[in-house]
Design a protein around this motif. Structure first.
Motif, PDB file in Angstrom:
ATOM      1  N   LEU A 196       0.836  -1.209   0.000  1.00  0.00           N
ATOM      2  CA  LEU A 196       0.000   0.000   0.000  1.00  0.00           C
ATOM      3  C   LEU A 196       0.864   1.249   0.000  1.00  0.00           C
ATOM      4  CD1 LEU A 196      -0.126   1.452   3.082  1.00  0.00           C
ATOM      5  CD2 LEU A 196      -1.448  -0.582   3.581  1.00  0.00           C
ATOM      6  N   GLU A 197       0.252   2.329  -0.445  1.00  0.00           N
ATOM      7  CA  GLU A 197       0.900   3.638  -0.470  1.00  0.00           C
ATOM      8  C   GLU A 197      -0.060   4.664   0.108  1.00  0.00           C
ATOM      9  OE1 GLU A 197       1.784   4.291  -4.567  1.00  0.00           O
ATOM     10  OE2 GLU A 197       3.465   2.862  -4.606  1.00  0.00           O
ATOM     11  N   ILE A 198       0.455   5.493   1.011  1.00  0.00           N
ATOM     12  CA  ILE A 198      -0.343   6.572   1.593  1.00  0.00           C
ATOM     13  C   ILE A 198       0.407   7.877   1.376  1.00  0.00           C
ATOM     14  CG2 ILE A 198      -1.279   7.541   3.728  1.00  0.00           C
ATOM     15  CD1 ILE A 198      -1.673   4.628   4.679  1.00  0.00           C
ATOM     16  N   ASN A 199      -0.265   8.818   0.750  1.00  0.00           N
ATOM     17  CA  ASN A 199       0.357  10.096   0.423  1.00  0.00           C
ATOM     18  C   ASN A 199       0.188  11.103   1.548  1.00  0.00           C
ATOM     19  OD1 ASN A 199       1.154   9.370  -2.289  1.00  0.00           O
ATOM     20  ND2 ASN A 199      -0.997   9.544  -2.861  1.00  0.00           N
ATOM     21  N   TYR A 200       1.079  12.077   1.570  1.00  0.00           N
ATOM     22  CA  TYR A 200       0.950  13.178   2.518  1.00  0.00           C
ATOM     23  C   TYR A 200      -0.412  13.847   2.343  1.00  0.00           C
ATOM     24  CZ  TYR A 200       5.931  13.012   3.696  1.00  0.00           C
ATOM     25  OH  TYR A 200       7.164  12.621   4.143  1.00  0.00           O
ATOM     26  N   GLY A 201      -1.088  14.085   3.459  1.00  0.00           N
ATOM     27  CA  GLY A 201      -2.346  14.814   3.439  1.00  0.00           C
ATOM     28  C   GLY A 201      -3.574  13.987   3.160  1.00  0.00           C
ATOM     29  N   GLU A 202      -3.427  12.660   3.051  1.00  0.00           N
ATOM     30  CA  GLU A 202      -4.593  11.819   2.792  1.00  0.00           C
ATOM     31  C   GLU A 202      -5.368  11.513   4.072  1.00  0.00           C
ATOM     32  OE1 GLU A 202      -4.551   9.112  -1.022  1.00  0.00           O
ATOM     33  OE2 GLU A 202      -2.992   8.427   0.365  1.00  0.00           O
ATOM     34  N   LEU A 203      -6.657  11.230   3.900  1.00  0.00           N
ATOM     35  CA  LEU A 203      -7.530  10.728   4.964  1.00  0.00           C
ATOM     36  C   LEU A 203      -7.943   9.322   4.539  1.00  0.00           C
ATOM     37  CD1 LEU A 203      -9.173  11.189   7.585  1.00  0.00           C
ATOM     38  CD2 LEU A 203     -10.985  12.174   6.162  1.00  0.00           C
ATOM     39  N   VAL A 204      -7.455   8.318   5.272  1.00  0.00           N
ATOM     40  CA  VAL A 204      -7.571   6.926   4.835  1.00  0.00           C
ATOM     41  C   VAL A 204      -8.333   6.101   5.877  1.00  0.00           C
ATOM     42  CG1 VAL A 204      -6.293   4.856   4.144  1.00  0.00           C
ATOM     43  CG2 VAL A 204      -5.360   7.133   3.641  1.00  0.00           C
ATOM     44  N   ALA A 205      -9.327   5.363   5.422  1.00  0.00           N
ATOM     45  CA  ALA A 205     -10.074   4.448   6.285  1.00  0.00           C
ATOM     46  C   ALA A 205      -9.625   3.019   6.011  1.00  0.00           C
ATOM     47  CB  ALA A 205     -11.575   4.577   6.032  1.00  0.00           C
ATOM     48  N   VAL A 206      -9.469   2.241   7.086  1.00  0.00           N
ATOM     49  CA  VAL A 206      -9.142   0.818   6.968  1.00  0.00           C
ATOM     50  C   VAL A 206     -10.325   0.032   7.516  1.00  0.00           C
ATOM     51  CG1 VAL A 206      -7.544  -1.024   7.611  1.00  0.00           C
ATOM     52  CG2 VAL A 206      -6.684   1.316   7.267  1.00  0.00           C
ATOM     53  N   LEU A 207     -10.912  -0.815   6.664  1.00  0.00           N
ATOM     54  CA  LEU A 207     -12.096  -1.573   7.043  1.00  0.00           C
ATOM     55  C   LEU A 207     -11.845  -3.067   6.880  1.00  0.00           C
ATOM     56  CD1 LEU A 207     -13.516   0.894   4.865  1.00  0.00           C
ATOM     57  CD2 LEU A 207     -15.246   0.284   6.525  1.00  0.00           C
ATOM     58  N   GLY A 208     -12.656  -3.848   7.591  1.00  0.00           N
ATOM     59  CA  GLY A 208     -12.589  -5.295   7.462  1.00  0.00           C
ATOM     60  C   GLY A 208     -13.249  -5.950   8.657  1.00  0.00           C
ATOM     61  N   PRO A 209     -13.599  -7.229   8.540  1.00  0.00           N
ATOM     62  CA  PRO A 209     -14.233  -7.931   9.667  1.00  0.00           C
ATOM     63  C   PRO A 209     -13.279  -8.098  10.843  1.00  0.00           C
ATOM     64  CG  PRO A 209     -13.730  -9.448   7.868  1.00  0.00           C
ATOM     65  CD  PRO A 209     -13.448  -8.072   7.354  1.00  0.00           C
ATOM     66  N   SER A 210     -13.810  -8.428  12.010  1.00  0.00           N
ATOM     67  CA  SER A 210     -12.981  -8.679  13.186  1.00  0.00           C
ATOM     68  C   SER A 210     -11.990  -9.795  12.874  1.00  0.00           C
ATOM     69  CB  SER A 210     -13.855  -9.082  14.378  1.00  0.00           C
ATOM     70  OG  SER A 210     -14.702  -8.018  14.744  1.00  0.00           O
ATOM     71  N   GLY A 211     -10.739  -9.597  13.310  1.00  0.00           N
ATOM     72  CA  GLY A 211      -9.718 -10.597  13.075  1.00  0.00           C
ATOM     73  C   GLY A 211      -9.088 -10.556  11.702  1.00  0.00           C
ATOM     74  N   SER A 212      -9.397  -9.520  10.924  1.00  0.00           N
ATOM     75  CA  SER A 212      -8.882  -9.453   9.550  1.00  0.00           C
ATOM     76  C   SER A 212      -7.460  -8.908   9.472  1.00  0.00           C
ATOM     77  CB  SER A 212      -9.803  -8.579   8.687  1.00  0.00           C
ATOM     78  OG  SER A 212      -9.883  -7.266   9.214  1.00  0.00           O
ATOM     79  N   GLY A 213      -6.972  -8.290  10.557  1.00  0.00           N
ATOM     80  CA  GLY A 213      -5.614  -7.754  10.563  1.00  0.00           C
ATOM     81  C   GLY A 213      -5.538  -6.243  10.597  1.00  0.00           C
ATOM     82  N   LYS A 214      -6.666  -5.575  10.774  1.00  0.00           N
ATOM     83  CA  LYS A 214      -6.694  -4.100  10.746  1.00  0.00           C
ATOM     84  C   LYS A 214      -5.808  -3.490  11.840  1.00  0.00           C
ATOM     85  CE  LYS A 214     -11.111  -3.628  11.474  1.00  0.00           C
ATOM     86  NZ  LYS A 214     -11.382  -5.043  11.774  1.00  0.00           N
ATOM     87  N   THR A 215      -6.020  -3.934  13.072  1.00  0.00           N
ATOM     88  CA  THR A 215      -5.262  -3.367  14.192  1.00  0.00           C
ATOM     89  C   THR A 215      -3.793  -3.739  14.100  1.00  0.00           C
ATOM     90  OG1 THR A 215      -7.186  -3.281  15.662  1.00  0.00           O
ATOM     91  CG2 THR A 215      -5.028  -3.349  16.705  1.00  0.00           C
ATOM     92  N   THR A 216      -3.500  -4.961  13.669  1.00  0.00           N
ATOM     93  CA  THR A 216      -2.102  -5.370  13.482  1.00  0.00           C
ATOM     94  C   THR A 216      -1.416  -4.465  12.472  1.00  0.00           C
ATOM     95  OG1 THR A 216      -2.631  -7.676  13.983  1.00  0.00           O
ATOM     96  CG2 THR A 216      -0.584  -7.266  12.802  1.00  0.00           C
ATOM     97  N   LEU A 217      -2.097  -4.182  11.370  1.00  0.00           N
ATOM     98  CA  LEU A 217      -1.535  -3.287  10.353  1.00  0.00           C
ATOM     99  C   LEU A 217      -1.275  -1.911  10.940  1.00  0.00           C
ATOM    100  CD1 LEU A 217      -0.699  -2.624   7.459  1.00  0.00           C
ATOM    101  CD2 LEU A 217      -3.112  -2.159   6.949  1.00  0.00           C
ATOM    102  N   LEU A 218      -2.226  -1.388  11.695  1.00  0.00           N
ATOM    103  CA  LEU A 218      -2.073  -0.058  12.281  1.00  0.00           C
ATOM    104  C   LEU A 218      -0.901  -0.030  13.268  1.00  0.00           C
ATOM    105  CD1 LEU A 218      -3.923   2.414  11.657  1.00  0.00           C
ATOM    106  CD2 LEU A 218      -4.811   2.168  13.975  1.00  0.00           C
ATOM    107  N   GLN A 219      -0.752  -1.091  14.061  1.00  0.00           N
ATOM    108  CA  GLN A 219       0.347  -1.155  15.032  1.00  0.00           C
ATOM    109  C   GLN A 219       1.702  -1.186  14.335  1.00  0.00           C
ATOM    110  OE1 GLN A 219      -0.842  -4.618  17.282  1.00  0.00           O
ATOM    111  NE2 GLN A 219      -1.862  -3.397  18.840  1.00  0.00           N
TER     112      GLN A 219
END
Length: 225
Positions: A29-52
């Motif tokens: 993935l790529e996130i640019n300066y100034g973006e507002l990005v939402a991460v979605l997915g079911p419980s246990g999909s890896g969202k919090t792990t990715l954020l950490q």
């Protein structure tokens, strides 16, 4: 537009007995300066792990992660700590305020860890931005849930980070306070702060400029606009 964060074939694995469990699998993935990005997915999909991992709270098991020009896997422990402390702000679902400290003291807490002297003019500006200047001497148990989350947002801003990571920032709030917190995040984003937030709320996610869908540790889809 320059990238503030880039991940290449990012993986996170855990051992469970003889089994290898993939929490993240081949994340690009790529996130640019100034973006507002939402991460979605079911419980246990890896969202919090990715954020950490994006916040350098955990190291990936494989792949490449570049934040603000720094390759995370090459950094020493102290350099990683400096990156996390000085360039990234965190907002958690549970607020994580210290009950014995008042609003102002909670907001200033990150400066204590970074051994910086407080800029009280900037503190005043941050408290005004989140609408908590009139509550600066109140303790957390004297605040509503929405007010506590606004304090958490102020605390995330006090080190002037370029990137804010928010894990379910409205998860413990009613719909009215959820809207207020999200409007505050949008306002900060319009001021140039890059924000990545995990949410189950599709209405909030639809207001982000980019939506990343995760399932079983892999990116299922990326939607822009």
């Amino acid at each position: 537009m320059d990238m503030i964060l880039q991940a290449g074939n990012l993986e996170k694995t855990y051992k469970r007995g003889a089994e290898v469990v993939y929490a993240l699998r081949g994340i690009n993935l790529e996130i640019n300066y100034g973006e507002l990005v939402a991460v979605l997915g079911p419980s246990g999909s890896g969202k919090t792990t990715l954020l950490q991992i994006m916040g350098c709270l955990d190291r990936p098991s494989g792949g490449e992660l570049i934040i603000d020009g720094s390759a995370v896997e090459t950094l020493s422990g102290s350099a990683l700590e400096s990156l996390r402390r000085d360039r990234i702000g965190f907002i958690f679902q549970q607020f994580q305020l210290v009950s014995s400290l008042n609003v102002q003291e909670n907001v200033l807490l990150p400066l204590l860890f970074s051994r910086r002297k407080p800029d009280y003019a900037y503190l005043d500006n941050v408290l005004q931005t989140v609408g908590m200047e009139h509550r600066r001497k109140h303790l957390p148990d004297q605040l509503s849930g929405g007010e506590m989350q606004r304090v958490a947002v102020a605390r995330a801003l006090i080190n002037r980070p370029g990137l804010i990571l928010a894990d379910e920032p409205t998860g413990n709030l009613d719909s009215e306070n959820s809207s207020r917190i999200f409007e505050l995040l949008k306002k900060l984003n319009q001021q140039g702060v890059t924000i990545v937030f995990v949410t189950h709320n599709h209405e909030l996610a639809d207001m982000a400029g980019k939506r990343i869908m995760i399932r079983d540790g892999s990116i299922e889809a990326v939607h822009a606009g």
